[in-house]
Design a protein around this motif. Structure first.
Motif, PDB file in Angstrom:
ATOM      1  N   MET A   1       0.856  -1.196   0.000  1.00 41.19           N
ATOM      2  CA  MET A   1       0.000   0.000   0.000  1.00 41.19           C
ATOM      3  C   MET A   1       0.889   1.243   0.000  1.00 41.19           C
ATOM      4  SD  MET A   1      -3.017   1.051   2.695  1.00 41.19           S
ATOM      5  CE  MET A   1      -3.969   2.539   2.451  1.00 41.19           C
ATOM      6  N   ARG A   2       0.610   2.178  -0.905  1.00 44.96           N
ATOM      7  CA  ARG A   2       1.456   3.368  -1.003  1.00 44.96           C
ATOM      8  C   ARG A   2       1.260   4.270   0.205  1.00 44.96           C
ATOM      9  NH1 ARG A   2      -1.437   7.275  -5.506  1.00 44.96           N
ATOM     10  NH2 ARG A   2      -3.578   6.963  -4.791  1.00 44.96           N
ATOM     11  N   LYS A   3       2.278   5.008   0.515  1.00 42.20           N
ATOM     12  CA  LYS A   3       2.243   5.932   1.640  1.00 42.20           C
ATOM     13  C   LYS A   3       1.736   7.289   1.172  1.00 42.20           C
ATOM     14  CE  LYS A   3       5.156   8.124   5.136  1.00 42.20           C
ATOM     15  NZ  LYS A   3       6.536   8.281   5.660  1.00 42.20           N
ATOM     16  N   ILE A   4       0.733   7.798   1.873  1.00 40.09           N
ATOM     17  CA  ILE A   4       0.184   9.122   1.578  1.00 40.09           C
ATOM     18  C   ILE A   4       0.584  10.061   2.708  1.00 40.09           C
ATOM     19  CG2 ILE A   4      -1.917  10.477   1.198  1.00 40.09           C
ATOM     20  CD1 ILE A   4      -3.263   7.873   0.241  1.00 40.09           C
ATOM     21  N   GLU A   5       1.245  11.129   2.358  1.00 42.70           N
ATOM     22  CA  GLU A   5       1.665  12.122   3.343  1.00 42.70           C
ATOM     23  C   GLU A   5       0.785  13.363   3.202  1.00 42.70           C
ATOM     24  OE1 GLU A   5       5.695  14.561   4.721  1.00 42.70           O
ATOM     25  OE2 GLU A   5       5.493  13.847   2.660  1.00 42.70           O
ATOM     26  N   ILE A   6       0.168  13.784   4.299  1.00 42.50           N
ATOM     27  CA  ILE A   6      -0.711  14.962   4.293  1.00 42.50           C
ATOM     28  C   ILE A   6      -0.098  16.042   5.172  1.00 42.50           C
ATOM     29  CG2 ILE A   6      -3.013  15.860   4.844  1.00 42.50           C
ATOM     30  CD1 ILE A   6      -4.114  13.058   4.319  1.00 42.50           C
ATOM     31  N   THR A   7       0.116  17.212   4.580  1.00 49.07           N
ATOM     32  CA  THR A   7       0.764  18.310   5.297  1.00 49.07           C
ATOM     33  C   THR A   7      -0.006  19.614   5.061  1.00 49.07           C
ATOM     34  OG1 THR A   7       2.228  18.711   3.408  1.00 49.07           O
ATOM     35  CG2 THR A   7       3.059  17.281   5.171  1.00 49.07           C
ATOM     36  N   PRO A   8       0.079  20.548   6.015  1.00 53.08           N
ATOM     37  CA  PRO A   8      -0.583  21.839   5.813  1.00 53.08           C
ATOM     38  C   PRO A   8       0.117  22.654   4.722  1.00 53.08           C
ATOM     39  CG  PRO A   8      -0.043  21.479   8.144  1.00 53.08           C
ATOM     40  CD  PRO A   8       0.687  20.442   7.358  1.00 53.08           C
ATOM     41  N   VAL A   9      -0.653  23.489   4.051  1.00 52.97           N
ATOM     42  CA  VAL A   9      -0.085  24.460   3.120  1.00 52.97           C
ATOM     43  C   VAL A   9       0.701  25.470   3.946  1.00 52.97           C
ATOM     44  CG1 VAL A   9      -0.653  26.374   1.584  1.00 52.97           C
ATOM     45  CG2 VAL A   9      -1.808  24.167   1.332  1.00 52.97           C
ATOM     46  N   ALA A  10       2.006  25.589   3.652  1.00 51.72           N
ATOM     47  CA  ALA A  10       2.865  26.417   4.492  1.00 51.72           C
ATOM     48  C   ALA A  10       3.711  27.410   3.705  1.00 51.72           C
ATOM     49  CB  ALA A  10       3.786  25.513   5.324  1.00 51.72           C
ATOM     50  N   SER A  11       3.585  27.427   2.392  1.00 51.64           N
ATOM     51  CA  SER A  11       4.424  28.310   1.587  1.00 51.64           C
ATOM     52  C   SER A  11       3.653  28.750   0.352  1.00 51.64           C
ATOM     53  CB  SER A  11       5.701  27.585   1.150  1.00 51.64           C
ATOM     54  OG  SER A  11       5.391  26.508   0.265  1.00 51.64           O
ATOM     55  N   LYS A  12       4.213  29.723  -0.366  1.00 49.12           N
ATOM     56  CA  LYS A  12       3.588  30.165  -1.620  1.00 49.12           C
ATOM     57  C   LYS A  12       3.538  29.028  -2.626  1.00 49.12           C
ATOM     58  CE  LYS A  12       4.736  35.094  -1.332  1.00 49.12           C
ATOM     59  NZ  LYS A  12       5.471  36.221  -1.969  1.00 49.12           N
ATOM     60  N   ARG A  13       4.596  28.232  -2.634  1.00 48.46           N
ATOM     61  CA  ARG A  13       4.608  27.102  -3.565  1.00 48.46           C
ATOM     62  C   ARG A  13       3.502  26.105  -3.222  1.00 48.46           C
ATOM     63  NH1 ARG A  13       9.609  22.864  -4.843  1.00 48.46           N
ATOM     64  NH2 ARG A  13       8.377  21.498  -6.200  1.00 48.46           N
ATOM     65  N   ASP A  14       3.330  25.815  -1.924  1.00 52.25           N
ATOM     66  CA  ASP A  14       2.249  24.917  -1.512  1.00 52.25           C
ATOM     67  C   ASP A  14       0.891  25.452  -1.966  1.00 52.25           C
ATOM     68  OD1 ASP A  14       4.026  23.233  -0.248  1.00 52.25           O
ATOM     69  OD2 ASP A  14       3.581  23.945   1.781  1.00 52.25           O
ATOM     70  N   ARG A  15       0.690  26.767  -1.776  1.00 53.13           N
ATOM     71  CA  ARG A  15      -0.596  27.356  -2.127  1.00 53.13           C
ATOM     72  C   ARG A  15      -0.825  27.266  -3.634  1.00 53.13           C
ATOM     73  NH1 ARG A  15      -3.062  30.096   1.626  1.00 53.13           N
ATOM     74  NH2 ARG A  15      -1.060  30.562   2.614  1.00 53.13           N
ATOM     75  N   ARG A  16       0.229  27.486  -4.396  1.00 51.95           N
ATOM     76  CA  ARG A  16       0.122  27.386  -5.853  1.00 51.95           C
ATOM     77  C   ARG A  16      -0.192  25.949  -6.255  1.00 51.95           C
ATOM     78  NH1 ARG A  16       4.516  29.550  -6.827  1.00 51.95           N
ATOM     79  NH2 ARG A  16       5.833  27.730  -7.210  1.00 51.95           N
ATOM     80  N   GLU A  17       0.433  24.963  -5.604  1.00 52.52           N
ATOM     81  CA  GLU A  17       0.144  23.563  -5.915  1.00 52.52           C
ATOM     82  C   GLU A  17      -1.277  23.191  -5.503  1.00 52.52           C
ATOM     83  OE1 GLU A  17       4.370  21.207  -5.845  1.00 52.52           O
ATOM     84  OE2 GLU A  17       3.481  21.662  -3.892  1.00 52.52           O
ATOM     85  N   PHE A  18      -1.745  23.783  -4.414  1.00 52.08           N
ATOM     86  CA  PHE A  18      -3.123  23.559  -3.973  1.00 52.08           C
ATOM     87  C   PHE A  18      -4.098  24.000  -5.056  1.00 52.08           C
ATOM     88  CE2 PHE A  18      -7.053  24.549  -1.796  1.00 52.08           C
ATOM     89  CZ  PHE A  18      -7.159  23.599  -0.784  1.00 52.08           C
ATOM     90  N   VAL A  19      -3.874  25.174  -5.617  1.00 51.61           N
ATOM     91  CA  VAL A  19      -4.740  25.710  -6.669  1.00 51.61           C
ATOM     92  C   VAL A  19      -4.587  24.915  -7.958  1.00 51.61           C
ATOM     93  CG1 VAL A  19      -5.115  27.713  -8.172  1.00 51.61           C
ATOM     94  CG2 VAL A  19      -4.898  28.030  -5.693  1.00 51.61           C
ATOM     95  N   ASP A  20      -3.355  24.624  -8.340  1.00 55.55           N
ATOM     96  CA  ASP A  20      -3.096  23.971  -9.626  1.00 55.55           C
ATOM     97  C   ASP A  20      -3.725  22.587  -9.735  1.00 55.55           C
ATOM     98  OD1 ASP A  20      -1.665  26.157 -10.462  1.00 55.55           O
ATOM     99  OD2 ASP A  20       0.308  25.261 -10.180  1.00 55.55           O
TER     100      ASP A  20
END
Length: 384
Positions: A1-20
């Protein structure tokens, strides 16, 4: 079973990936209309969206082998917590929304993480999905996947409803409905008689909004809205900052002959807001205004020609809602705008909603106009 890592959005890059991620997962759906990326980013950015001023928000990303495979927002709206529990929100109620996931396991992991965050914050109940405020894109689409949404309406994959229901403990709390009709047709004779009687009443005046007094008119409309909707399920009042923000967003697509105010003895007591379906011009842009999107959008905004008009908001002051005048004013507003939409914008189709499935007054109006339900969104609830 693959490992899923869940982390808070903490940077501009994270926020951009969240939107994208939404563009990547939904881009192949012919009925998904990509929002402008600037607006999608603004929605999830503190300091841009005034929702953050009265809500605690945690944006989360799911990654597998370093690659983004899912996202979710968890939020607690302090204004919603202050509402009476019998109206849907109330103390202990948190929300999640903006769900996107590559598969069911990822969706379940994200939902579980959002629930855990809410429990940690003292919540004991969840209403979802809300993306993010009830005034933005509430509910999961369960009917109407075969056609694009109108302006400011959500469109999620059909499989997401199954994933929510299989996550454990979720049951439908409320359905939100939209109704469509052919606005080229005259309304039924009974409605025409009601409108004609109102037009003979010298105490009633139906007027256009005055865009030269935009801020004042926007404040008036939202003040009526806050009063008219205050007993509705899920209601959360607009703040001063949100009134200003909504005015800024709406202004480019506000046309004076599509937004009407009804006055009785000189007092504004009802309104109806109608918007040309901006999605018809946004769909080909794929979320981007460059290089030529700006020109196309600006040209369209000068004098829109659309197939569809959407009625996102209308309201009659609460003290009149149990009177016959409430429906009369509603029909007068609808008929005036219907005529303008057809004559001035070439529209042929109207969409009213969303409307709560148990809002008897609005459902009766929709039925009297011989509309049909074309989309249904479900808000689910769960005890945490």
């Amino acid at each position: 079973m693959r490992k899923i890592e869940i982390t808070p959005v903490a940077s501009k890059r994270d926020r951009r990936e969240f939107v994208d991620l939404a563009y990547r997962l939904n881009g192949s759906d012919p009925n998904w209309v990509a929002p402008l990326r600037s607006e999608a980013m603004e929605l999830v950015t503190p300091g841009k969206n005034p929702f953050f001023e009265h809500a605690d928000v945690e944006l989360m990303l799911a990654r597998a082998k370093g690659r983004v495979v899912g996202r979710i927002s968890a939020h607690i709206d302090r204004l919603a917590l202050a509402q009476p529990p019998e109206q849907g929100m109330g103390p202990g109620t948190g929300n999640w929304g903006l769900l996107e996931a590559e598969d069911e396991d990822i969706a379940h992991a994200l939902i579980a993480r959002a629930e855990g965050w809410m429990r940690m914050k003292g919540m004991d109940r969840v209403l979802a999905p809300l993306s993010m405020s009830v005034w933005e894109e509430p509910g999961q689409l369960v009917r109407g996947h075969d056609h694009p949404p109108t302006v400011m309406m959500g469109h999620q994959p059909e499989r997401y409803a199954r994933w929510i229901e299989s996550a454990g403990g979720y049951a439908p709390a409320k359905s939100l409905l939209t109704y469509e009709l052919d606005i080229r047709k005259d309304f039924p004779p009974l409605i025409q008689r009601i409108v004609a009687a109102g037009e003979k009443n010298e105490r009633i005046r139906i007027r256009k909004v005055d865009k030269s007094r935009f801020d004042e008119e926007a404040r008036l409309i939202l003040e009526i809205l806050n009063d008219a909707w205050s007993d509705n399920w899920g209601f959360v009042p607009f703040t001063e900052a949100e009134i200003a923000y909504a005015g800024k967003k709406f202004r480019p697509i506000v046309f004076e002959d599509l937004i009407m105010v009804a006055e009785y003895d000189g007092e504004p007591v009802a309104f109806m807001m109608t918007l040309p379906d901006l999605n018809e011009v946004l769909a080909p842009l794929k979320g981007r205004l460059l290089p030529f999107g700006w020109a196309k959008l600006l040209l369209w905004l000068r004098k829109p020609k659309v197939r569809t008009m959407r009625v996102p908001l209308m309201g009659v002051r609460k003290r009149l809602q149990s009177s016959r005048m409430a429906s009369q004013l509603a029909f007068m507003l609808i008929e005036t705008i219907r005529q303008n939409a057809v004559a001035n914008y070439g529209a042929s189709r109207g969409e009213i909603g969303w409307i709560l499935d148990d809002n008897q007054g609005m459902v009766a109006i929709a039925d009297a106009l011989e509309t049909t339900i074309n989309r249904e969104y479900v808000i689910y609830e769960k005890v945490l």
